[in-house]
Design a protein around this motif. Structure first.
Motif, PDB file in Angstrom:
ATOM      1  N   SER A  75       0.824  -1.211   0.000  1.00 34.29           N
ATOM      2  CA  SER A  75       0.000   0.000   0.000  1.00 34.29           C
ATOM      3  C   SER A  75       0.857   1.259   0.000  1.00 34.29           C
ATOM      4  O   SER A  75       0.564   2.217  -0.731  1.00 34.29           O
ATOM      5  CB  SER A  75      -0.929  -0.007   1.217  1.00 34.29           C
ATOM      6  OG  SER A  75      -1.878  -1.049   1.129  1.00 34.29           O
ATOM      7  N   GLU A  78       2.448   1.838  -3.400  1.00 34.66           N
ATOM      8  CA  GLU A  78       1.469   2.201  -4.419  1.00 34.66           C
ATOM      9  C   GLU A  78       0.750   3.516  -4.130  1.00 34.66           C
ATOM     10  O   GLU A  78      -0.089   3.960  -4.923  1.00 34.66           O
ATOM     11  CB  GLU A  78       0.448   1.076  -4.579  1.00 34.66           C
ATOM     12  CG  GLU A  78       1.052  -0.211  -5.125  1.00 34.66           C
ATOM     13  CD  GLU A  78       0.058  -1.334  -5.280  1.00 34.66           C
ATOM     14  OE1 GLU A  78       0.427  -2.393  -5.832  1.00 34.66           O
ATOM     15  OE2 GLU A  78      -1.107  -1.175  -4.859  1.00 34.66           O
ATOM     16  N   ALA A  80      -1.349   4.056  -1.599  1.00 38.53           N
ATOM     17  CA  ALA A  80      -2.668   3.828  -1.010  1.00 38.53           C
ATOM     18  C   ALA A  80      -2.641   4.263   0.454  1.00 38.53           C
ATOM     19  O   ALA A  80      -2.771   3.453   1.379  1.00 38.53           O
ATOM     20  CB  ALA A  80      -3.079   2.366  -1.141  1.00 38.53           C
ATOM     21  N   GLU A 113     -14.512   4.362   2.358  1.00 36.16           N
ATOM     22  CA  GLU A 113     -13.991   3.256   1.564  1.00 36.16           C
ATOM     23  C   GLU A 113     -14.936   2.059   1.525  1.00 36.16           C
ATOM     24  O   GLU A 113     -14.741   1.142   0.732  1.00 36.16           O
ATOM     25  CB  GLU A 113     -12.642   2.798   2.123  1.00 36.16           C
ATOM     26  CG  GLU A 113     -11.514   3.797   1.956  1.00 36.16           C
ATOM     27  CD  GLU A 113     -11.122   3.980   0.507  1.00 36.16           C
ATOM     28  OE1 GLU A 113     -10.986   2.954  -0.204  1.00 36.16           O
ATOM     29  OE2 GLU A 113     -10.958   5.137   0.073  1.00 36.16           O
ATOM     30  N   THR A 129     -15.427  -4.294   1.852  1.00 37.58           N
ATOM     31  CA  THR A 129     -14.592  -3.451   1.005  1.00 37.58           C
ATOM     32  C   THR A 129     -15.013  -3.576  -0.454  1.00 37.58           C
ATOM     33  O   THR A 129     -15.803  -4.450  -0.820  1.00 37.58           O
ATOM     34  CB  THR A 129     -13.116  -3.834   1.136  1.00 37.58           C
ATOM     35  OG1 THR A 129     -12.887  -5.079   0.449  1.00 37.58           O
ATOM     36  CG2 THR A 129     -12.694  -3.977   2.591  1.00 37.58           C
ATOM     37  N   ALA A 130     -14.443  -2.733  -1.283  1.00 34.03           N
ATOM     38  CA  ALA A 130     -14.715  -2.815  -2.720  1.00 34.03           C
ATOM     39  C   ALA A 130     -14.269  -4.145  -3.305  1.00 34.03           C
ATOM     40  O   ALA A 130     -14.784  -4.579  -4.344  1.00 34.03           O
ATOM     41  CB  ALA A 130     -14.015  -1.666  -3.437  1.00 34.03           C
ATOM     42  N   HIS A 131     -13.319  -4.828  -2.642  1.00 36.06           N
ATOM     43  CA  HIS A 131     -12.836  -6.126  -3.107  1.00 36.06           C
ATOM     44  C   HIS A 131     -13.798  -7.255  -2.773  1.00 36.06           C
ATOM     45  O   HIS A 131     -13.676  -8.362  -3.309  1.00 36.06           O
ATOM     46  CB  HIS A 131     -11.482  -6.459  -2.472  1.00 36.06           C
ATOM     47  CG  HIS A 131     -10.540  -5.304  -2.345  1.00 36.06           C
ATOM     48  ND1 HIS A 131     -10.679  -4.347  -1.353  1.00 36.06           N
ATOM     49  CD2 HIS A 131      -9.444  -4.956  -3.054  1.00 36.06           C
ATOM     50  CE1 HIS A 131      -9.693  -3.454  -1.475  1.00 36.06           C
ATOM     51  NE2 HIS A 131      -8.947  -3.799  -2.497  1.00 36.06           N
ATOM     52  N   PRO A 157      -4.569  -2.179  -0.999  1.00 40.55           N
ATOM     53  CA  PRO A 157      -4.282  -1.946  -2.416  1.00 40.55           C
ATOM     54  C   PRO A 157      -5.563  -2.033  -3.234  1.00 40.55           C
ATOM     55  O   PRO A 157      -6.450  -2.831  -2.930  1.00 40.55           O
ATOM     56  CB  PRO A 157      -3.321  -3.084  -2.776  1.00 40.55           C
ATOM     57  CG  PRO A 157      -2.721  -3.511  -1.472  1.00 40.55           C
ATOM     58  CD  PRO A 157      -3.793  -3.308  -0.445  1.00 40.55           C
ATOM     59  N   ARG A 158      -5.665  -1.227  -4.278  1.00 36.83           N
ATOM     60  CA  ARG A 158      -6.877  -1.216  -5.094  1.00 36.83           C
ATOM     61  C   ARG A 158      -7.095  -2.557  -5.787  1.00 36.83           C
ATOM     62  O   ARG A 158      -8.229  -3.024  -5.935  1.00 36.83           O
ATOM     63  CB  ARG A 158      -6.799  -0.092  -6.129  1.00 36.83           C
ATOM     64  CG  ARG A 158      -6.845   1.304  -5.531  1.00 36.83           C
ATOM     65  CD  ARG A 158      -8.101   1.515  -4.722  1.00 36.83           C
ATOM     66  NE  ARG A 158      -8.155   2.845  -4.109  1.00 36.83           N
ATOM     67  CZ  ARG A 158      -9.004   3.202  -3.170  1.00 36.83           C
ATOM     68  NH1 ARG A 158      -9.888   2.323  -2.712  1.00 36.83           N
ATOM     69  NH2 ARG A 158      -8.994   4.420  -2.666  1.00 36.83           N
ATOM     70  N   ASP A 159      -6.025  -3.188  -6.231  1.00 34.32           N
ATOM     71  CA  ASP A 159      -6.113  -4.482  -6.915  1.00 34.32           C
ATOM     72  C   ASP A 159      -4.972  -5.358  -6.404  1.00 34.32           C
ATOM     73  O   ASP A 159      -3.908  -5.429  -7.005  1.00 34.32           O
ATOM     74  CB  ASP A 159      -6.016  -4.298  -8.427  1.00 34.32           C
ATOM     75  CG  ASP A 159      -6.261  -5.594  -9.198  1.00 34.32           C
ATOM     76  OD1 ASP A 159      -6.226  -6.681  -8.582  1.00 34.32           O
ATOM     77  OD2 ASP A 159      -6.476  -5.523 -10.424  1.00 34.32           O
ATOM     78  N   SER A 163      -1.100  -6.331  -7.796  1.00 37.22           N
ATOM     79  CA  SER A 163       0.111  -6.053  -7.024  1.00 37.22           C
ATOM     80  C   SER A 163       0.982  -7.300  -6.930  1.00 37.22           C
ATOM     81  O   SER A 163       2.202  -7.242  -7.112  1.00 37.22           O
ATOM     82  CB  SER A 163      -0.264  -5.570  -5.621  1.00 37.22           C
ATOM     83  OG  SER A 163      -1.109  -4.439  -5.658  1.00 37.22           O
TER      84      SER A 163
END
Length: 277
Positions: A75, A78, A80, A113, A129-131, A157-159, A163
């Motif tokens: 994170s 990147e 984040a 988030e 989470t978005a994941h 991390p977004r993806d 990563s």
């Protein structure tokens, strides 16, 4: 292709001379030598490669190796991260923080988030989470963030799969071996105290091993056993890393996961299977 000419999809299959998935035996977790403090924009894969070369007993890399990289350094590299001094918490976050001695700014970041709030009671904030992960504080963390501790938090991390893939490709280019990579983080478990590390991103392995329809040691057909092998490897790595030693990467040798192009999405249970919602 790996150094021995076997692809990630075929290594570990019977008869190719590679590690047999789930065979068991001896497993070794090796914390890589201390990696310097990671900052935004850092070439994390290069720092990991340097640590691989500097850690006694790691080279040459083997076909039964897995690299486990903790979420925090991914994170940070990147970007984040969130500067809490820029966060204006909503009234709901302020009220919750004052009632439970929390930082209202961090609560605000968690709410921003979240795909949805699962529970927000007794000082505990559980979100999706978005994941698709269900976890405390949405995986947002203020610990082990470096010199800015107290003023910043890290996001997931977004993806995380991407990563892991980037690190895996850099390791393959540098060392000529396709080593699976896991990005790990600490999660709690329902109805149990304490946290354990789990996989939140993978590359080069299948994160679960579905044993349904196969025979157990007594010859009985297993009907419900799905082994969370990536989570098990992440947890084994954490035993070598510790929480406060500043060691963010470990190599786990001998675990023999099922190799292939898996995704962390493979482990996420559909909501219709949720027995607690």
């Amino acid at each position: 292709m790996s150094a021995d000419g076997a692809s990630a999809e075929t290594r570990g299959a019977a008869g190719d001379g590679g590690p047999v998935p789930g065979a068991g035996g001896r497993v070794e977790a090796i914390a890589l030598v201390r990696i310097p403090e990671i900052v935004v924009g850092e070439d994390l894969a290069a720092r990991i490669g340097d640590a691989v070369e500097a850690t006694p007993g790691v080279l040459p890399l083997r076909l039964d190796d897995v690299l486990v990289v903790t979420q925090k350094v991914v994170s940070k590299a990147e970007g984040a991260v969130v500067d809490l001094t820029t966060v204006m918490p909503r009234p709901e976050a302020v009220e919750f923080a004052e009632a439970w001695d929390r930082d209202a700014r961090q609560i605000e970041v968690v709410l921003r988030e979240a795909r949805r709030v699962v529970r927000m009671e007794h000082g505990v904030l559980i979100t999706e989470t978005a994941h698709g992960f269900i976890c405390a504080n949405g995986g947002i963390d203020a610990s082990n963030v470096g010199p800015a501790s107290g003023h910043v938090v890290t996001l997931l991390p977004r993806d995380p799969d991407a990563s892991a893939r980037a690190i895996r490709e850099a390791v393959r280019t540098r060392f000529g071996v396709e080593v699976p990579v896991i990005v790990s983080d600490s999660f709690g478990r329902p109805w149990r105290w304490g946290i354990t590390d789990v996989a939140i991103g993978v590359a080069g392995l299948i994160p679960i091993e579905d044993l349904r329809g196969t025979l157990d040691a007594d010859g009985r057909v297993m009907k419900s056993t799905i082994r969370a092998s990536a989570d098990e490897i992440a947890s084994a790595a954490e035993l070598a890393l510790g929480k406060t030693a500043g060691r963010p990467v470990a190599l786990v040798r001998g675990a023999r996961p099922l190799l292939g192009e898996g995704s962390i999405r493979d482990v996420i249970m559909p909501r219709e299977f949720d027995l607690f919602g």
